[in-house]
Design an enzyme around this catalytic site. Sequence first.
Site, PDB file in Angstrom:
ATOM      1  N   THR A   1      35.290  47.633  39.803  1.00 50.32           N
ATOM      2  CA  THR A   1      34.510  47.891  41.012  1.00 50.32           C
ATOM      3  C   THR A   1      33.045  48.189  40.721  1.00 50.32           C
ATOM      4  OG1 THR A   1      34.225  49.484  42.838  1.00 50.32           O
ATOM      5  CG2 THR A   1      35.299  50.294  40.855  1.00 50.32           C
TER       6      THR A   1
ATOM      7  N   GLU B   1      31.463  50.398  42.145  1.00 52.30           N
ATOM      8  CA  GLU B   1      31.285  51.850  42.234  1.00 52.30           C
ATOM      9  C   GLU B   1      31.115  52.477  40.847  1.00 52.30           C
ATOM     10  OE1 GLU B   1      31.034  54.025  44.797  1.00 52.30           O
ATOM     11  OE2 GLU B   1      31.124  52.487  46.355  1.00 52.30           O
TER      12      GLU B   1
ATOM     13  N   TYR C   1      37.285  58.210  42.537  1.00 45.02           N
ATOM     14  CA  TYR C   1      37.694  56.807  42.544  1.00 45.02           C
ATOM     15  C   TYR C   1      36.999  56.045  41.424  1.00 45.02           C
ATOM     16  CZ  TYR C   1      37.571  51.864  43.838  1.00 45.02           C
ATOM     17  OH  TYR C   1      37.640  50.491  43.797  1.00 45.02           O
TER      18      TYR C   1
ATOM     19  N   LYS D   1      38.528  54.408  37.946  1.00 44.76           N
ATOM     20  CA  LYS D   1      38.344  52.980  37.674  1.00 44.76           C
ATOM     21  C   LYS D   1      37.604  52.743  36.348  1.00 44.76           C
ATOM     22  CE  LYS D   1      39.980  50.227  40.943  1.00 44.76           C
ATOM     23  NZ  LYS D   1      40.811  49.058  40.627  1.00 44.76           N
TER      24      LYS D   1
END
Length: 361
Positions: free
Chosen positions: A134, A136, A158, A162
Amino acid sequence: MKKKKIALIIGVTGQDGSYLAELLLKKKYEVHGVKRRSSSINTSRIDHLYVDPHLKTNLFLHYGDVTDATNILKIIDKIRPNEIYNLSAQSHVKTSFEMPNYSSSVNAIGTLNILEAIKSLKLTSKIKFYQASTSELYGNSDEKKQSEKTPFKPQSPYATSKLFAYWITRNYRDSYKIFAVNGILFNHESPRRGETFVTRKVTIGLSRIALGLDKTLYMGNIYSLRDWGHAKDYAEMQWKMLQQKTPDDYVIATGKQYSVKYFIELCCKILKIKILWKGSGLNETAIVKNCDKNITPSIKLGQKIIKIDKKYFRPNEVNYLWGDSSKARKKLKWKARTNIYDLAKEMITSDYNLLKNLKKN
């Protein structure tokens, strides 16, 4: 006769899983999907692909959960796939602040469980593994555009979970010679996007207002900037990554950036709602200046259809993400095909028509 390839999609019932399953079935794969057992039916995104297993079919579903290492090992051992796509995740950033342990179990340890199963079954030379990563990971990056070389600065549970999944994938690639790759996906949307993600929240919310089902849509940070593409385009890229001779990691992005506010304005334009922004900060609102009564019969001029609510802000905001996918364009001959207008139009049209039909019934 060439032997049919077998793919295992973990997270097949999600947005990305459904588009990837479509793609692989068109390419004549035998597709196996893992889905979590639930008291309610959660296969709506793949219902159009599913055929009764008593009949001839190339799509098979299995109950499973990446947090259950034994379960995942048994599924992989039974299927012996050529390719595994790990699309499973607790993918809501804001929710990860409220459920950090669960988010880490699914996103981090879940990925490790899959890789460890491949190693334990001695399938390291027979299975290619794709990990959905991701944007992010980058957080509020110091670089204008983020590429495979940009340093990571995760700013949520999150993103941190990840990041573990990203590095453990690379570690197993280097240590055990597994063909394992990370696709660093920037925001990718579609009518199949989950209803609580911001783009879908906008298209559903504005459709409900247009049809007189709601009066106001409450938003969080409308000034966050994102690189939005279509999930269908990104599914192709995921497949391409596993067709290469050597494993590598790639950024998947459009290379174009827009604000949440712009996406709202675009959807309003498609619905023929002319809005005027007033105020600032938590007091900013969007007021209706004009509209087409054939499309939006219940909207009134002067109606405040957008308001800001601080409860929708993240504890630690990522304000700016913009992908550089030049490596993918050069090496994989891939580029995003769907522009932001066509994406917004497809999503808002789908939600408007769906709600209109439900209202009739």
